[in-house]
Design a protein around this motif. Structure first.
Motif: not given
Length: 130
Positions: A115-119, A124-125
C-alpha cells in the motif's frame, strides 16, 4: 533502435531464456508489437535483463514485475507529458498490470508494504502533472 527492433530483441530473449517469466512476457510483447506500441531502450533492456536473470535463478519473478512496473510508469509519464497519449496510456496500463502481478506474487512471501508503494506511485502520477 526502433520500437519494432527493441520488441524483436525481447522476443528473441524470450526464446533464448525460456522460462515461466518468458511465457508471461512473450504474448504481451507480441500483442504490443502488433499494435506498434512504443518502448524505450532502457525498458527493453530491463525486460531482457529480467528474462536472463530469472532464467538463471538470480532474480525472483515478483522483483521482475516491480522493476518493469517502475520502468513502464516512468516511460508512460514521459510519453503523456509529450502528448503521445496512446503510447503513454499503454505504458501506464503495463505499469499497473506489472504492479498487480508483483503484489500478488509477494503476498505471503515477502514482508513489503504494497500500500505504501502504491501510494508513492499514485503521488508520483499526480505530482507529474501539476
Amino acid at each position: 533502435m526502433s520500437s519494432t527492433d527493441l520488441r524483436q530483441s525481447i522476443a528473441e530473449a524470450c526464446e533464448k531464456y525460456d522460462s515461466l517469466y518468458a511465457q508471461l512476457v512473450k504474448p504481451i510483447n507480441k500483442l504490443l508489437m502488433d499494435v506498434d506500441a512504443s518502448i524505450s531502450e532502457e525498458t527493453a533492456k530491463q525486460i531482457i535483463d529480467n528474462l536472463q536473470l530469472f532464467h538463471s535463478g538470480d532474480k525472483y519473478i515478483a522483483d521482475c514485475h516491480l522493476d518493469e512496473s517502475e520502468s513502464f510508469m516512468r516511460d508512460g509519464l514521459e510519453l503523456l507529458k509529450k502528448g503521445d497519449l496512446s503510447n503513454g496510456a499503454i505504458q501506464m496500463f503495463g505499469a499497473g498490470l506489472n504492479f498487480a502481478s508483483y503484489a500478488m506474487k509477494v503476498a505471503g512471501n515477502k514482508n513489503v508494504n504494497k500500500h505504501k508503494q502504491l501510494d508513492e506511485a499514485f503521488r508520483l502520477i499526480m505530482n507529474s502533472f501539476k
